[in-house]
Enzyme design. Structure first.
Site, PDB file in Angstrom:
ATOM      1  N   ARG A 117       0.861  -1.186   0.000  1.00  0.00           N
ATOM      2  CA  ARG A 117       0.000   0.000   0.000  1.00  0.00           C
ATOM      3  C   ARG A 117       0.894   1.233   0.000  1.00  0.00           C
ATOM      4  O   ARG A 117       1.715   1.410   0.877  1.00  0.00           O
ATOM      5  CB  ARG A 117      -0.909   0.006   1.243  1.00  0.00           C
ATOM      6  CG  ARG A 117      -2.073  -0.943   1.131  1.00  0.00           C
ATOM      7  CD  ARG A 117      -3.112  -0.663   2.209  1.00  0.00           C
ATOM      8  NE  ARG A 117      -4.163  -1.672   2.208  1.00  0.00           N
ATOM      9  CZ  ARG A 117      -5.196  -1.677   1.359  1.00  0.00           C
ATOM     10  NH1 ARG A 117      -5.276  -0.755   0.440  1.00  0.00           N
ATOM     11  NH2 ARG A 117      -6.116  -2.625   1.422  1.00  0.00           N
TER      12      ARG A 117
ATOM     13  N   ILE B 146     -11.930  -6.275  -3.813  1.00  0.00           N
ATOM     14  CA  ILE B 146     -13.103  -7.026  -3.344  1.00  0.00           C
ATOM     15  C   ILE B 146     -14.213  -6.048  -2.966  1.00  0.00           C
ATOM     16  O   ILE B 146     -15.373  -6.416  -2.910  1.00  0.00           O
ATOM     17  CB  ILE B 146     -12.772  -7.923  -2.125  1.00  0.00           C
ATOM     18  CG1 ILE B 146     -12.391  -7.093  -0.891  1.00  0.00           C
ATOM     19  CG2 ILE B 146     -11.729  -8.976  -2.461  1.00  0.00           C
ATOM     20  CD1 ILE B 146     -12.355  -7.891   0.404  1.00  0.00           C
ATOM     21  N   ASP B 147     -13.872  -4.781  -2.719  1.00  0.00           N
ATOM     22  CA  ASP B 147     -14.875  -3.809  -2.237  1.00  0.00           C
ATOM     23  C   ASP B 147     -15.864  -3.388  -3.318  1.00  0.00           C
ATOM     24  O   ASP B 147     -16.927  -2.852  -2.997  1.00  0.00           O
ATOM     25  CB  ASP B 147     -14.174  -2.535  -1.715  1.00  0.00           C
ATOM     26  CG  ASP B 147     -13.148  -2.844  -0.650  1.00  0.00           C
ATOM     27  OD1 ASP B 147     -12.231  -2.029  -0.456  1.00  0.00           O
ATOM     28  OD2 ASP B 147     -13.253  -3.913  -0.024  1.00  0.00           O
TER      29      ASP B 147
ATOM     30  N   ILE C 221     -10.225 -13.741   5.124  1.00  0.00           N
ATOM     31  CA  ILE C 221     -10.628 -14.929   4.375  1.00  0.00           C
ATOM     32  C   ILE C 221     -11.292 -14.517   3.059  1.00  0.00           C
ATOM     33  O   ILE C 221     -11.193 -15.183   2.044  1.00  0.00           O
ATOM     34  CB  ILE C 221     -11.589 -15.778   5.244  1.00  0.00           C
ATOM     35  CG1 ILE C 221     -10.830 -16.366   6.427  1.00  0.00           C
ATOM     36  CG2 ILE C 221     -12.258 -16.880   4.432  1.00  0.00           C
ATOM     37  CD1 ILE C 221     -11.720 -17.007   7.479  1.00  0.00           C
TER      38      ILE C 221
ATOM     39  N   ARG D  84     -10.418 -12.390   1.030  1.00  0.00           N
ATOM     40  CA  ARG D  84      -9.447 -11.980  -0.015  1.00  0.00           C
ATOM     41  C   ARG D  84      -8.589 -13.141  -0.497  1.00  0.00           C
ATOM     42  O   ARG D  84      -7.780 -12.996  -1.408  1.00  0.00           O
ATOM     43  CB  ARG D  84      -8.537 -10.878   0.524  1.00  0.00           C
ATOM     44  CG  ARG D  84      -9.252  -9.615   0.744  1.00  0.00           C
ATOM     45  CD  ARG D  84      -8.456  -8.356   0.914  1.00  0.00           C
ATOM     46  NE  ARG D  84      -7.044  -8.410   1.036  1.00  0.00           N
ATOM     47  CZ  ARG D  84      -6.354  -7.468   1.682  1.00  0.00           C
ATOM     48  NH1 ARG D  84      -7.011  -6.497   2.287  1.00  0.00           N
ATOM     49  NH2 ARG D  84      -5.052  -7.511   1.737  1.00  0.00           N
TER      50      ARG D  84
HETATM   51  O1  F6P Z   1      -9.666  -2.841   0.033  1.00  0.00           O
HETATM   52  C1  F6P Z   1      -9.735  -4.192   0.348  1.00  0.00           C
HETATM   53  C2  F6P Z   1      -9.734  -4.370   1.842  1.00  0.00           C
HETATM   54  O2  F6P Z   1      -9.780  -5.729   2.144  1.00  0.00           O
HETATM   55  C3  F6P Z   1     -10.875  -3.665   2.544  1.00  0.00           C
HETATM   56  O3  F6P Z   1     -12.104  -4.339   2.388  1.00  0.00           O
HETATM   57  C4  F6P Z   1     -10.351  -3.649   3.952  1.00  0.00           C
HETATM   58  O4  F6P Z   1     -10.974  -2.669   4.757  1.00  0.00           O
HETATM   59  C5  F6P Z   1      -8.871  -3.296   3.702  1.00  0.00           C
HETATM   60  O5  F6P Z   1      -8.558  -3.817   2.417  1.00  0.00           O
HETATM   61  C6  F6P Z   1      -7.899  -3.867   4.698  1.00  0.00           C
HETATM   62  O6  F6P Z   1      -6.632  -3.264   4.414  1.00  0.00           O
HETATM   63  P1  F6P Z   1      -5.247  -4.000   4.767  1.00  0.00           P
HETATM   64  O7  F6P Z   1      -5.097  -5.164   3.848  1.00  0.00           O
HETATM   65  O8  F6P Z   1      -4.204  -2.918   4.527  1.00  0.00           O
HETATM   66  O9  F6P Z   1      -5.357  -4.418   6.213  1.00  0.00           O
END
Ligand code: F6P
Length: 339
Positions: free
Chosen positions: A74, A135-136, A265, A267
């Site tokens: 990120r 996934i969002d 899970i 993802r």
């Molecule tokens: O954007 C995808 C996502 O899984 C969101 O649904 C979730 O809030 C976020 O990423 C979690 O972020 P990270 O993987 O940085 O913990």
């Protein structure tokens, strides 16, 4: 002979590899001399010149593989213009790597923030093509992003499983699904999983309404309820959504209530057939944009067709659930409580 780089950025999801496979196999099939470079760990790899020269065999056997063979990271858009710990200009470094690698195009797979940064690189003069990953499902400009159907499938399976244990114990079961600021996973999995209450960040809720729905069900001889909540709903700011809602429901109704947080899970694992085909279609369309020199665009699903939209229009926008979405309207018709 073209030199094309791939980059996967942001939260990972299913079908990232399927999408890269769709682009790569199409490019190699059209011109076996194509050179594909894999930028490692998202924009970080572009900043710090971490990449691999890839071979056709690298894209074999990855259609069904979750995650990303290139790794991800990120790199929030809001930090892109801030120098790194050593004072390095990150944007200049990315532009420099692009030219040093003599790229004809950079194919960027990612969500909102990633596409916003892709648009920034377009403004810096780079040839970029975006592919909508998350996934969002909250990327503006495309009806569906790849990864979404796979997450909904996992969440729906989890909800299906909760029905039996809720029934055995005459309990209220609350399940929290991902989605960041959007309620798409909660809406689609809640409707597919027969949820009785579905809470999304976009629609305000009241515990009293939720309690009345559950107690009404009890009066009608339905002693258990399934409550699907998106992680981004309003809470007391201290507890996770599921914990907060479960406690509030138990206090409001007096019915034993338990919570489940599905988390990462959603993802993981292999993409659904829908996502595999969506990714393959989108990947193929990306190669058309490259062949036609149509850069600065993101591939998109519009209705049943694959097309593309300007990155400049996508950047900085979110696609959120609306009250007039037909799943919300139909849910309401059936007595499902949206808060
Ligand atoms: O954007 C995808 C996502 O899984 C969101 O649904 C979730 O809030 C976020 O990423 C979690 O972020 P990270 O993987 O940085 O913990």
């Amino acid at each position: 002979m073209r030199r094309v780089a791939f980059l996967t950025s942001g939260g990972d999801c299913q079908a990232l590899n399927a999408t890269m496979r769709g682009v790569a196999k199409t490019l190699y099939n059209a011109d076996p001399d194509t050179q594909i470079i894999g930028i490692l760990e998202g924009y970080k790899g572009l900043m710090y010149e971490k990449y691999v020269e890839m071979k056709p065999l690298d894209f074999s056997g990855i259609l069904t593989e979750g995650g990303t063979i290139l790794g991800s990271s990120r790199q929030p858009f809001k930090n892109m213009r801030k120098p790194d710990a050593n004072g390095m200009d990150k944007v200049a470094a990315m532009v420099n790597t692009y030219h040093k690698l003599k790229l004809d195009c950079l194919v960027i797979l990612g969500g909102n923030g990633t596409q916003k940064s892709a648009n920034m690189l377009r403004e810096e003069g780079l040839n970029v093509v975006g592919l909508p990953k998350t996934i969002d499902n909250d990327i503006w400009g495309t009806d569906i992003s790849f990864g979404f159907d796979s997450a909904v499938s996992i969440a729906t399976d989890a909800i299906d499983r909760l029905h039996s244990t809720a029934s055995s114990h005459k309990r209220v079961m609350v399940i929290e699904v991902m989605g960041h600021k959007a309620g798409w996973i909660a809406l689609y999995s809640g409707m597919a999983g027969g949820g009785d209450v579905i809470l999304v960040p976009e629609i305000p809720y009241s515990i009293k309404n939720i309690g009345n729905t559950i107690l009404e069900r009890l009066k009608k001889g339905k002693p258990y309820s399934i409550v699907v909540v998106a992680e981004g709903i309003q809470t007391d700011g201290r507890k996770r959504a599921a914990e907060y809602i479960a406690q509030e429901i138990e206090y409001e109704t007096g019915i034993e209530t338990r919570e489940t947080v599905l988390g990462y899970i959603q993802r993981g694992g292999s993409p659904t057939p829908f996502d595999r085909n969506l990714s393959t279609r989108m990947g193929g369309h990306a190669t058309e944009l490259i062949a036609n020199g149509e850069f600065g665009r993101m591939v998109a699903l519009k209705g049943n067709g694959i097309s593309s939209v300007p990155l400049a229009e996508v950047a900085g926008k979110l696609k959120l659930v609306t009250e007039d979405h037909d799943l919300v309207i139909q849910g309401r018709r059936m007595g499902i409580c949206f808060g």
